[in-house]
Motif scaffolding. Structure first.
Motif, PDB file in Angstrom:
ATOM      1  N   HIS A  15       0.831  -1.197   0.000  1.00 27.27           N
ATOM      2  CA  HIS A  15       0.000   0.000   0.000  1.00 27.27           C
ATOM      3  C   HIS A  15       0.870   1.252   0.000  1.00 27.27           C
ATOM      4  CE1 HIS A  15      -3.430   2.582   0.759  1.00 27.27           C
ATOM      5  NE2 HIS A  15      -2.770   3.121   1.806  1.00 27.27           N
ATOM      6  N   LEU A  16       1.968   1.184   0.749  1.00 29.17           N
ATOM      7  CA  LEU A  16       2.881   2.316   0.792  1.00 29.17           C
ATOM      8  C   LEU A  16       3.541   2.554  -0.550  1.00 29.17           C
ATOM      9  CD1 LEU A  16       4.368   4.461   2.492  1.00 29.17           C
ATOM     10  CD2 LEU A  16       6.057   2.723   3.066  1.00 29.17           C
ATOM     11  N   GLY A  19       1.286   4.264  -3.324  1.00 25.96           N
ATOM     12  CA  GLY A  19       1.044   5.700  -3.234  1.00 25.96           C
ATOM     13  C   GLY A  19       2.164   6.536  -3.785  1.00 25.96           C
ATOM     14  N   GLN A  20       3.284   5.920  -4.168  1.00 21.42           N
ATOM     15  CA  GLN A  20       4.407   6.680  -4.713  1.00 21.42           C
ATOM     16  C   GLN A  20       4.331   6.739  -6.238  1.00 21.42           C
ATOM     17  OE1 GLN A  20       8.061   5.037  -3.296  1.00 21.42           O
ATOM     18  NE2 GLN A  20       7.592   5.433  -1.123  1.00 21.42           N
ATOM     19  N   THR A  21       4.872   7.819  -6.804  1.00 21.15           N
ATOM     20  CA  THR A  21       4.892   8.012  -8.263  1.00 21.15           C
ATOM     21  C   THR A  21       6.074   7.248  -8.854  1.00 21.15           C
ATOM     22  OG1 THR A  21       3.926  10.200  -7.981  1.00 21.15           O
ATOM     23  CG2 THR A  21       4.947   9.711 -10.109  1.00 21.15           C
TER      24      THR A  21
END
Length: 208
Positions: A15-16, A19-21
């Motif tokens: 999940h972490l 969320g990053q590009t």
């Protein structure tokens, strides 16, 4: 201290990351095999590298080898032939070397007759070389037969005079001579052996 099970930790970590590009390099291209089947997606094969076309110029020279198909046989090479020359010009050069008129010549490349308007550029290979077969019709302007005729009209060679016949020698051996030979053989070899030798001598002499 709280203990987190492996499954919960993996879900929180993914999940972490989600969320990053995600940033790719400019030359990034995904592997088509990893994309899987997609409706409407067509993978094109790589395009071949285009061949560089020769630019005709009078400075580029070719080497043309010609060989006759029927007698009289000839074979030679036309060096320093410009790419812009036509088949008709090639025929003129061949005519100068063979005494056949240009109109009586047909040039073949791989079994096909070349038109007079075709240029050398369309005949030679990448190395600037070509081998042509020449079909001739009629006779040369200066045939070899003329030279043979001129040689035949020369004065005939003198025939040597026949030698006079030599006198025939009489080489027959009479019986008295054979008796003398027989007596000499018997004195040296004995009766039995002398008889055999004399018989061979008489038969051999008869065959000469």
């Amino acid at each position: 201290m709280t203990t987190v099970d492996e499954s919960t930790f993996a879900k929180a970590f993914l999940h972490l990351l989600g969320g990053q590009t995600l940033i790719h390099h400019d030359d990034y291209a995904p592997d088509p095999a990893s994309l899987g089947p997609r409706p409407g997606l067509v993978l094109l094969p790589p395009m071949p590298t285009p061949k560089r076309k020769r630019t005709p110029a009078t400075a580029i020279l070719a080497s043309i080898t010609v060989k006759s198909l029927r007698p009289p046989h000839f074979s030679f090479t036309l060096d320093d032939t410009p790419y812009t020359d036509t088949v008709l010009l090639l025929k003129s050069r061949i005519s100068e070397k063979t005494d056949f008129p240009a109109a009586a010549l047909k040039l073949l490349l791989k079994g096909k007759v070349l038109p007079d308007t075709k240029t050398v550029e369309g005949i030679v290979d990448a190395d600037g070389k070509a081998s042509l077969v020449v079909m001739t019709s009629g006779s040369p302007i200066t045939p070899v037969v003329a030279a043979a005729s001129a040689a035949g009209s020369a004065a005939p060679a003198e025939v040597p005079a026949s030698k006079p016949e030599e006198a025939v020698l009489d080489d027959t051996i009479d019986e008295s001579t054979w008796d003398t030979i027989s007596a000499a053989l018997m004195s040296k070899l004995g009766d039995a052996k002398a008889t055999k030798v004399l018989d061979r001598l008489r038969r051999g002499y008869a065959l000469v």
